[in-house]
Design a protein around this motif. Structure first.
Motif, PDB file in Angstrom:
ATOM      1  N   ASN A  78      31.861  48.018  40.289  1.00 12.44           N
ATOM      2  CA  ASN A  78      33.210  47.191  40.390  1.00 12.44           C
ATOM      3  C   ASN A  78      34.467  48.162  40.633  1.00 12.44           C
ATOM      4  O   ASN A  78      34.433  49.332  39.965  1.00 12.44           O
ATOM      5  N   TYR A  79      35.327  47.710  41.327  1.00 10.72           N
ATOM      6  CA  TYR A  79      36.474  48.336  41.832  1.00 10.72           C
ATOM      7  C   TYR A  79      37.632  47.532  41.525  1.00 10.72           C
ATOM      8  O   TYR A  79      37.332  46.315  41.747  1.00 10.72           O
ATOM      9  N   ASP A  80      39.101  47.998  41.092  1.00  2.16           N
ATOM     10  CA  ASP A  80      40.130  47.196  41.321  1.00  2.16           C
ATOM     11  C   ASP A  80      40.754  47.085  42.829  1.00  2.16           C
ATOM     12  O   ASP A  80      40.875  48.398  43.308  1.00  2.16           O
ATOM     13  N   SER A  81      40.930  46.039  43.476  1.00  2.00           N
ATOM     14  CA  SER A  81      41.431  45.950  44.687  1.00  2.00           C
ATOM     15  C   SER A  81      42.848  46.666  45.010  1.00  2.00           C
ATOM     16  O   SER A  81      42.957  47.510  45.856  1.00  2.00           O
ATOM     17  N   TYR A  82      43.849  46.620  44.119  1.00  2.00           N
ATOM     18  CA  TYR A  82      44.995  46.998  44.046  1.00  2.00           C
ATOM     19  C   TYR A  82      44.818  48.484  43.996  1.00  2.00           C
ATOM     20  O   TYR A  82      45.587  49.406  44.632  1.00  2.00           O
ATOM     21  N   GLU A  83      43.724  49.104  42.948  1.00  2.00           N
ATOM     22  CA  GLU A  83      43.949  50.421  43.145  1.00  2.00           C
ATOM     23  C   GLU A  83      43.283  51.228  44.057  1.00  2.00           C
ATOM     24  O   GLU A  83      43.778  52.292  44.616  1.00  2.00           O
ATOM     25  N   VAL A  84      42.421  50.631  44.822  1.00  2.00           N
ATOM     26  CA  VAL A  84      41.616  51.133  45.922  1.00  2.00           C
ATOM     27  C   VAL A  84      42.768  51.259  47.093  1.00  2.00           C
ATOM     28  O   VAL A  84      42.985  52.162  47.726  1.00  2.00           O
ATOM     29  N   LEU A  85      43.741  50.095  47.205  1.00  2.00           N
ATOM     30  CA  LEU A  85      44.328  50.054  48.398  1.00  2.00           C
ATOM     31  C   LEU A  85      45.817  50.960  48.185  1.00  2.00           C
ATOM     32  O   LEU A  85      46.549  50.995  48.945  1.00  2.00           O
TER      33      LEU A  85
ATOM     34  N   ASP B 285      46.285  38.024  34.409  1.00  2.00           N
ATOM     35  CA  ASP B 285      45.667  39.281  34.849  1.00  2.00           C
ATOM     36  C   ASP B 285      46.065  39.436  36.062  1.00  2.00           C
ATOM     37  O   ASP B 285      45.677  38.865  37.013  1.00  2.00           O
ATOM     38  N   LEU B 286      46.648  40.687  36.296  1.00  2.00           N
ATOM     39  CA  LEU B 286      46.984  41.135  37.704  1.00  2.00           C
ATOM     40  C   LEU B 286      45.729  41.930  38.377  1.00  2.00           C
ATOM     41  O   LEU B 286      45.980  41.851  39.554  1.00  2.00           O
ATOM     42  N   SER B 287      45.017  42.360  37.876  1.00  2.00           N
ATOM     43  CA  SER B 287      43.819  43.116  38.666  1.00  2.00           C
ATOM     44  C   SER B 287      42.955  42.199  39.171  1.00  2.00           C
ATOM     45  O   SER B 287      42.526  41.004  38.759  1.00  2.00           O
ATOM     46  N   ILE B 288      42.489  42.711  40.310  1.00  2.00           N
ATOM     47  CA  ILE B 288      41.435  42.021  41.046  1.00  2.00           C
ATOM     48  C   ILE B 288      40.291  42.669  41.361  1.00  2.00           C
ATOM     49  O   ILE B 288      40.507  43.775  41.994  1.00  2.00           O
ATOM     50  N   GLN B 289      39.332  42.503  40.961  1.00  2.00           N
ATOM     51  CA  GLN B 289      37.969  43.088  40.839  1.00  2.00           C
ATOM     52  C   GLN B 289      37.202  42.566  41.836  1.00  2.00           C
ATOM     53  O   GLN B 289      37.023  41.527  42.413  1.00  2.00           O
ATOM     54  N   PHE B 290      36.486  43.653  42.721  1.00  2.00           N
ATOM     55  CA  PHE B 290      35.455  43.441  43.567  1.00  2.00           C
ATOM     56  C   PHE B 290      34.185  44.253  43.413  1.00  2.00           C
ATOM     57  O   PHE B 290      34.445  45.388  42.803  1.00  2.00           O
TER      58      PHE B 290
ATOM     59  N   ALA C  53      38.102  45.445  49.636  1.00  2.00           N
ATOM     60  CA  ALA C  53      39.286  45.522  48.704  1.00  2.00           C
ATOM     61  C   ALA C  53      40.147  44.423  49.328  1.00  2.00           C
ATOM     62  O   ALA C  53      40.701  43.813  48.440  1.00  2.00           O
ATOM     63  N   PHE C  54      40.467  44.473  50.410  1.00  2.00           N
ATOM     64  CA  PHE C  54      41.754  43.624  51.047  1.00  2.00           C
ATOM     65  C   PHE C  54      41.136  42.332  50.989  1.00  2.00           C
ATOM     66  O   PHE C  54      42.030  41.308  50.664  1.00  2.00           O
ATOM     67  N   GLN C  55      39.942  42.109  51.283  1.00  2.00           N
ATOM     68  CA  GLN C  55      39.339  40.618  51.323  1.00  2.00           C
ATOM     69  C   GLN C  55      39.397  39.836  49.879  1.00  2.00           C
ATOM     70  O   GLN C  55      39.656  38.705  49.826  1.00  2.00           O
ATOM     71  N   ALA C  56      39.203  40.883  48.944  1.00  2.00           N
ATOM     72  CA  ALA C  56      39.287  40.172  47.572  1.00  2.00           C
ATOM     73  C   ALA C  56      40.818  40.129  47.117  1.00  2.00           C
ATOM     74  O   ALA C  56      40.924  38.775  46.468  1.00  2.00           O
ATOM     75  N   VAL C  57      41.806  40.589  47.871  1.00  2.00           N
ATOM     76  CA  VAL C  57      43.218  40.344  47.534  1.00  2.00           C
ATOM     77  C   VAL C  57      43.566  39.100  48.049  1.00  2.00           C
ATOM     78  O   VAL C  57      44.374  38.053  47.674  1.00  2.00           O
ATOM     79  N   LEU C  58      43.019  38.831  49.367  1.00  2.00           N
ATOM     80  CA  LEU C  58      43.367  37.575  50.278  1.00  2.00           C
ATOM     81  C   LEU C  58      42.678  36.484  49.625  1.00  2.00           C
ATOM     82  O   LEU C  58      43.283  35.426  49.517  1.00  2.00           O
ATOM     83  N   ALA C  59      41.459  36.492  49.095  1.00  2.00           N
ATOM     84  CA  ALA C  59      40.995  35.386  48.472  1.00  2.00           C
ATOM     85  C   ALA C  59      41.223  34.936  47.223  1.00  2.00           C
ATOM     86  O   ALA C  59      41.714  33.739  46.840  1.00  2.00           O
ATOM     87  N   ARG C  60      42.090  36.011  46.430  1.00  2.00           N
ATOM     88  CA  ARG C  60      42.753  35.738  45.156  1.00  2.00           C
ATOM     89  C   ARG C  60      44.232  34.880  45.586  1.00  2.00           C
ATOM     90  O   ARG C  60      44.614  33.923  44.891  1.00  2.00           O
TER      91      ARG C  60
END
Length: 119
Positions: free
Chosen positions: A69-76, A58-63, A109-116
Protein backbone atom coordinates in the motif's frame (compact mmCIF):
# COMPACT_ATOMS: atom_id res chain seq x y z
CA UNK A 1 11.59 -49.62 68.65
CA UNK A 2 12.82 -51.62 65.75
CA UNK A 3 13.87 -50.10 62.50
CA UNK A 4 11.00 -51.80 60.71
CA UNK A 5 8.42 -50.21 63.02
CA UNK A 6 10.17 -46.83 62.68
CA UNK A 7 9.97 -47.14 58.89
CA UNK A 8 6.25 -48.04 58.98
CA UNK A 9 5.51 -45.04 61.25
CA UNK A 10 7.35 -42.71 58.88
CA UNK A 11 5.50 -44.09 55.84
CA UNK A 12 2.11 -43.70 57.58
CA UNK A 13 2.97 -40.14 58.64
CA UNK A 14 4.13 -39.29 55.12
CA UNK A 15 0.90 -40.63 53.63
CA UNK A 16 -1.19 -38.72 56.19
CA UNK A 17 0.78 -35.55 55.48
CA UNK A 18 0.28 -35.96 51.71
CA UNK A 19 -3.46 -36.50 52.16
CA UNK A 20 -3.73 -33.45 54.41
CA UNK A 21 -1.68 -31.32 52.01
CA UNK A 22 -3.71 -32.18 48.91
CA UNK A 23 -7.02 -31.91 50.75
CA UNK A 24 -6.17 -28.46 52.17
CA UNK A 25 -5.00 -27.20 48.75
CA UNK A 26 -8.31 -28.19 47.20
CA UNK A 27 -10.27 -26.08 49.66
CA UNK A 28 -7.94 -23.08 49.15
CA UNK A 29 -8.18 -23.15 45.38
CA UNK A 30 -9.69 -19.97 44.02
CA UNK A 31 -12.53 -20.26 41.62
CA UNK A 32 -12.14 -18.67 38.19
CA UNK A 33 -13.40 -15.13 37.86
CA UNK A 34 -16.79 -14.83 36.23
CA UNK A 35 -16.67 -12.30 33.44
CA UNK A 36 -19.75 -10.20 33.01
CA UNK A 37 -19.00 -8.41 29.78
CA UNK A 38 -22.51 -7.11 29.26
CA UNK A 39 -22.49 -5.10 32.49
CA UNK A 40 -19.04 -3.72 31.71
CA UNK A 41 -20.17 -2.75 28.23
CA UNK A 42 -23.26 -1.00 29.60
CA UNK A 43 -21.16 0.88 32.17
CA UNK A 44 -18.76 1.96 29.44
CA UNK A 45 -21.57 3.28 27.22
CA UNK A 46 -23.17 5.16 30.08
CA UNK A 47 -19.93 6.83 31.15
CA UNK A 48 -18.85 7.72 27.59
CA UNK A 49 -21.54 9.39 25.50
CA UNK A 50 -21.29 8.87 21.75
CA UNK A 51 -19.04 11.32 19.94
CA UNK A 52 -20.68 13.43 17.27
CA UNK A 53 -19.14 12.66 13.90
CA UNK A 54 -17.75 15.71 12.18
CA UNK A 55 -17.61 16.18 8.46
CA UNK A 56 -13.92 15.42 8.15
CA UNK A 57 -12.63 14.25 4.83
CA UNK A 58 -9.83 11.76 4.46
CA UNK A 59 -7.33 13.41 2.14
CA UNK A 60 -5.03 10.47 1.60
CA UNK A 61 -5.52 8.30 -1.45
CA UNK A 62 -4.13 4.80 -1.10
CA UNK A 63 -3.19 2.51 -3.96
CA UNK A 64 -1.70 -0.97 -4.14
CA UNK A 65 1.38 -1.67 -6.22
CA UNK A 66 3.13 -5.06 -6.16
CA UNK A 67 1.23 -6.05 -3.04
CA UNK A 68 2.16 -2.98 -0.99
CA UNK A 69 0.00 0.00 0.00
CA UNK A 70 1.22 3.49 -0.88
CA UNK A 71 -0.16 7.01 -0.50
CA UNK A 72 -0.58 8.62 -3.93
CA UNK A 73 0.12 12.17 -2.83
CA UNK A 74 3.24 11.10 -0.95
CA UNK A 75 4.59 9.18 -3.96
CA UNK A 76 4.01 12.13 -6.27
CA UNK A 77 5.41 14.65 -3.77
CA UNK A 78 2.18 16.63 -3.51
CA UNK A 79 0.53 17.82 -0.29
CA UNK A 80 -2.49 15.74 0.70
CA UNK A 81 -5.65 17.03 -0.95
CA UNK A 82 -3.76 19.06 -3.55
CA UNK A 83 -5.73 20.16 -6.64
CA UNK A 84 -5.52 17.94 -9.70
CA UNK A 85 -3.57 20.60 -11.62
CA UNK A 86 -0.75 20.52 -9.05
CA UNK A 87 -0.73 16.73 -9.03
CA UNK A 88 -0.64 16.62 -12.85
CA UNK A 89 2.32 19.04 -13.00
CA UNK A 90 4.27 17.02 -10.42
CA UNK A 91 3.42 13.77 -12.22
CA UNK A 92 4.70 15.12 -15.55
CA UNK A 93 7.96 16.31 -13.93
CA UNK A 94 8.50 12.93 -12.29
CA UNK A 95 7.78 10.99 -15.49
CA UNK A 96 10.21 13.16 -17.44
CA UNK A 97 13.08 12.22 -15.11
CA UNK A 98 12.02 8.67 -14.11
CA UNK A 99 13.46 5.51 -15.59
CA UNK A 100 11.15 3.30 -17.66
CA UNK A 101 11.04 0.69 -14.88
CA UNK A 102 9.60 3.27 -12.44
CA UNK A 103 6.92 4.49 -14.83
CA UNK A 104 4.20 1.94 -13.84
CA UNK A 105 4.59 2.87 -10.17
CA UNK A 106 4.09 6.60 -10.76
CA UNK A 107 1.32 5.89 -13.27
CA UNK A 108 -0.57 3.82 -10.66
CA UNK A 109 -0.27 6.68 -8.14
CA UNK A 110 -1.52 9.24 -10.64
CA UNK A 111 -4.40 7.03 -11.79
CA UNK A 112 -5.50 6.59 -8.16
CA UNK A 113 -5.69 10.37 -7.75
CA UNK A 114 -7.58 10.74 -11.01
CA UNK A 115 -10.06 8.03 -10.04
CA UNK A 116 -10.77 9.72 -6.69
CA UNK A 117 -11.22 13.19 -8.21
CA UNK A 118 -13.59 11.88 -10.87
CA UNK A 119 -15.87 10.17 -8.37
Amino acid sequence: MTSQLFFICNVVLAILFAIWYFWSRKSLATKPTKLNLREQLLKHHKSHPPVARSRERDLSIQFVFNGHNYDSYEVLGAPAGAPISVVTDLYQKIIASASPTEFPFYEAAFQAVLARTRS
